[in-house]
Write a protein that holds these residues in place. Structure first.
Motif, PDB file in Angstrom:
ATOM      1  N   LEU A  84       0.820  -1.217   0.000  1.00  0.00           N
ATOM      2  CA  LEU A  84       0.000   0.000   0.000  1.00  0.00           C
ATOM      3  C   LEU A  84       0.855   1.269   0.000  1.00  0.00           C
ATOM      4  N   HIS A 123       3.768   1.738  -1.012  1.00  0.00           N
ATOM      5  CA  HIS A 123       4.565   1.935  -2.224  1.00  0.00           C
ATOM      6  C   HIS A 123       3.705   2.040  -3.475  1.00  0.00           C
ATOM      7  N   SER A 124       2.409   1.913  -3.308  1.00  0.00           N
ATOM      8  CA  SER A 124       1.497   1.995  -4.452  1.00  0.00           C
ATOM      9  C   SER A 124       1.296   3.466  -4.821  1.00  0.00           C
ATOM     10  N   PRO A 125       0.700   3.716  -5.978  1.00  0.00           N
ATOM     11  CA  PRO A 125       0.359   5.104  -6.310  1.00  0.00           C
ATOM     12  C   PRO A 125      -0.441   5.765  -5.182  1.00  0.00           C
ATOM     13  N   TYR A 126      -1.344   4.997  -4.577  1.00  0.00           N
ATOM     14  CA  TYR A 126      -2.139   5.541  -3.467  1.00  0.00           C
ATOM     15  C   TYR A 126      -1.225   6.044  -2.342  1.00  0.00           C
ATOM     16  N   ARG A 160       1.912   6.876  -2.492  1.00  0.00           N
ATOM     17  CA  ARG A 160       2.700   8.036  -2.936  1.00  0.00           C
ATOM     18  C   ARG A 160       1.889   9.323  -2.821  1.00  0.00           C
ATOM     19  N   VAL A 161       0.642   9.249  -3.282  1.00  0.00           N
ATOM     20  CA  VAL A 161      -0.193  10.450  -3.235  1.00  0.00           C
ATOM     21  C   VAL A 161      -0.475  10.817  -1.781  1.00  0.00           C
ATOM     22  N   ARG A 200       1.411  10.347   0.817  1.00  0.00           N
ATOM     23  CA  ARG A 200       2.602  11.031   1.355  1.00  0.00           C
ATOM     24  C   ARG A 200       2.684  12.454   0.852  1.00  0.00           C
ATOM     25  N   ALA A 201       2.354  12.636  -0.406  1.00  0.00           N
ATOM     26  CA  ALA A 201       2.394  13.983  -0.970  1.00  0.00           C
ATOM     27  C   ALA A 201       1.394  14.872  -0.247  1.00  0.00           C
TER      28      ALA A 201
END
Lengths: 247, 333
Positions: free
Chosen positions: B187, B189-192, B194-195, B197-198
């Motif tokens: 989870l 490390h997934s695009p989800y 990443r977003v 964390r952003a």
């Protein structure tokens, strides 16, 4: 005549009893660099905020490619292809430059609720992110953290993040704020290199900078557009000549 | 071009080491003067803390009432078994769903907030759940809680294992931990991830590049609550009871301390370190003094003052000093 890419008419915004914008209009044609200039406190940034969804206008209408986008949320406006950079830097500070641009890509937007695949394997997103970094001259800093970059590099990354979202229209809010002559020169070159790739609306203090880049310029003062035209036409404008704005 | 974004393997060596450590625990844990049930407790807290760190470490969302969802899971598991007579799997499923629903409801009220307002709202909601647990006698059993929860036989279809012994419980909790840790590792490390964390770093910018910030905050809270519910359910199974204390403010505070002490802000494994450290400190310090929490609290304050990145952070700086190399970014690796 074809319709403009972005059209704003009659925009008004007040905070309390302070009128910041009254009856401001703007037409941006596809492919141009449109400058907005004006003294401090003239309402330029508020104008941007209204166009990109940070503030709802009290009156007026904004259409983008013929669609009414007045008062939509920033996210909805971004998804339609309008990106912006910020005057005060607004980056993902703990992430690398590459992740900063990658998070902004449409691919990440589309796959954002994918909980299981590895983001690093989204080739399309990483490629676009790397292209955006290359466009702003930061490809060699891809794995450096945003907060570790120099001020000028952060300025460039600010634009890179906006570019990575693959915008049709890019708003740049004082991209040279706080930069010295050399840094300003670099950003000017960078923006020049984006001409024809993306339509740009550019707020700027630095007249020499703006006159050298913009196809057309609108002069904003006291919440109104007081003059507009090509840089040549504006040089001849008596108000611009009289004001301290003149280069 | 050097790849700036390292790919995340499906399973890391750390996963294997942690799993082996606990899988072999029945053979060595009594020899070092501890007992298998302690392993169960540590694993339950490891699950809870890992799920909590999705919210705090990755989302930057300080929930100080997370014990409530641990408790909802525990009560839901107990109630499912006692009142509905469901088996192990469906009781576990119900506990996860109940905690996720409670989380989704609370998240709907708080996800437009951030910082201190977010934290205060989570405390308030957490107390609501605690109060309900204490007062709603007919369902929750009030102060006594739910008693006589059974440890049913674990039926895998091809084989069945009784969970009556604490050693069996330990292996069961370990299996749950392995599933959760792999799920969360994917989870984050997934695009989800990443977003998310952003969004932690800059909500405004995330919205301006087109991400539905509210939905991310809402879903991160809900997922984290579902994991807390699973931890609560296993706790109920292990304790064979559920009582108001499991959703008290204390409980909520403990998980925050574990995550911070362990280093959840800088490492995926921080919460695991923190949970082990906390429960061991409780048992070992607790053997000497009733006031062990005082000493632990002082330690916590020292850490926050001098090494806010926690144990994992101290380890990372130690390694960085040993191997001087240009540090590549990544934050939560």
């Amino acid at each position: 005549m074809s319709q403009p890419l972005l059209k704003a008419e009659g925009l008004a915004k007040r905070f309390g009893d302070r009128v910041v914008l009254q009856d401001v209009g703007l037409e941006v044609e596809e492919g141009e660099i449109h400058g907005i200039m004006g003294p401090n406190g003239a309402g330029k940034t508020t104008f941007f905020h209204v166009l990109t969804g940070q503030h709802k206008p009290d009156a007026g209408r904004v259409t983008f490619r013929g669609e009414d986008i007045t008062g939509l949320a920033p996210r909805e406006i971004a998804c339609r292809g309008i990106a912006r950079s910020f005057q005060l830097m607004n980056l993902f500070d703990d992430e690398t430059a590459l992740v900063n641009t990658m998070v902004a890509t449409p691919e990440m937007r589309a796959r954002g609720f994918d909980l299981f695949s590895d983001a690093a394997r989204l080739e399309a997103a990483t490629e676009r992110a790397q292209r955006a970094l290359a466009d702003v001259g930061l490809e060699h800093q891809a794995s450096a953290r945003a907060k570790g970059l120099s001020y000028g590099e952060r300025r460039a990354l600010e634009i890179g993040v906006a570019l990575a979202s693959d915008p049709k229209l890019l708003f740049l809010d004082e991209p040279t704020a706080g930069l010295g002559a050399e840094g300003t020169e670099r950003i000017a070159k960078l923006i020049g290199s984006l001409r024809r790739k993306v339509t740009i609306v550019l707020i700027e203090h630095d007249m020499r900078f703006l006159f050298g880049l913009a196809d057309r310029i609108a002069v904003v003062h006291w919440g109104q557009v007081i003059a507009r035209g090509t840089p040549e036409a504006l040089r001849a404008n008596p108000w611009v000549q009289r004001s301290s704005l003149a280069a | 071009m050097p790849s700036a974004l390292a790919r995340a393997p499906l399973i890391t060596p750390t996963h294997v080491v942690v799993a082996l450590l606990f899988a072999t625990a029945p053979w060595w844990i009594t020899r070092i003067g501890l007992y298998p049930y302690l392993g169960v407790e540590i694993l339950v807290w490891m699950i809870f803390a890992l799920g909590y760190n999705l919210l705090l470490g990755y989302g930057g969302l300080p929930s100080f009432g997370h014990g409530a969802f641990f408790g909802v899971g525990a009560y839901a598991f107990g109630l499912a078994q006692l009142k509905l007579g469901t088996g192990l799997w469906s009781s576990l499923g119900l506990a996860i769903v109940a905690a996720a629903l409670a989380g989704a409801l609370v998240a709907a009220f708080i996800s437009h907030r951030r910082g201190i307002y977010y934290a205060l709202l989570t405390i308030a909601f957490g107390q609501v759940f605690w109060f309900v647990a204490v007062k709603w006698h007919s369902v929750t059993g009030g102060e006594d809680g739910l008693l006589n929860v059974k440890r049913p036989v674990l039926d895998l279809g091809f084989a069945a294992f009784p969970l009556a012994s604490n050693t069996a419980m330990l292996e069961f909790a370990l299996a749950a931990f392995v599933v959760v840790s792999i799920f969360l590792w994917r989870l984050v490390h997934s695009p989800y991830g990443r977003v998310l964390r952003a969004i932690k770093q800059n909500e405004t910018r995330a919205a301006f590049v087109g991400h539905p910030v509210w939905l991310y905050k809402w879903s991160a809270f809900t997922i984290s609550c579902a994991v807390a519910g699973l931890a609560g359910a296993i706790f109920c199974l292990a304790q064979q009871s559920a009582y108001p204390n499991v959703m008290s403010l204390h409980q909520s505070g403990f998980v925050v301390m574990m995550v911070l002490v362990g280093g959840g802000l800088v490492s995926f494994w921080g919460p695991v370190i923190g949970a082990i450290f906390f429960i061991l400190a409780r048992d070992l310090l607790g053997a000497y003094t009733e006031a062990w929490l005082l000493w632990y609290g002082l330690l916590f304050m020292g850490l926050v003052l001098f090494k806010p990145e926690g144990i994992a952070g101290a380890w990372q700086s130690f390694r960085a000093r040993m191997t001087p190399s240009p540090k590549e970014g990544g934050g939560l690796a």
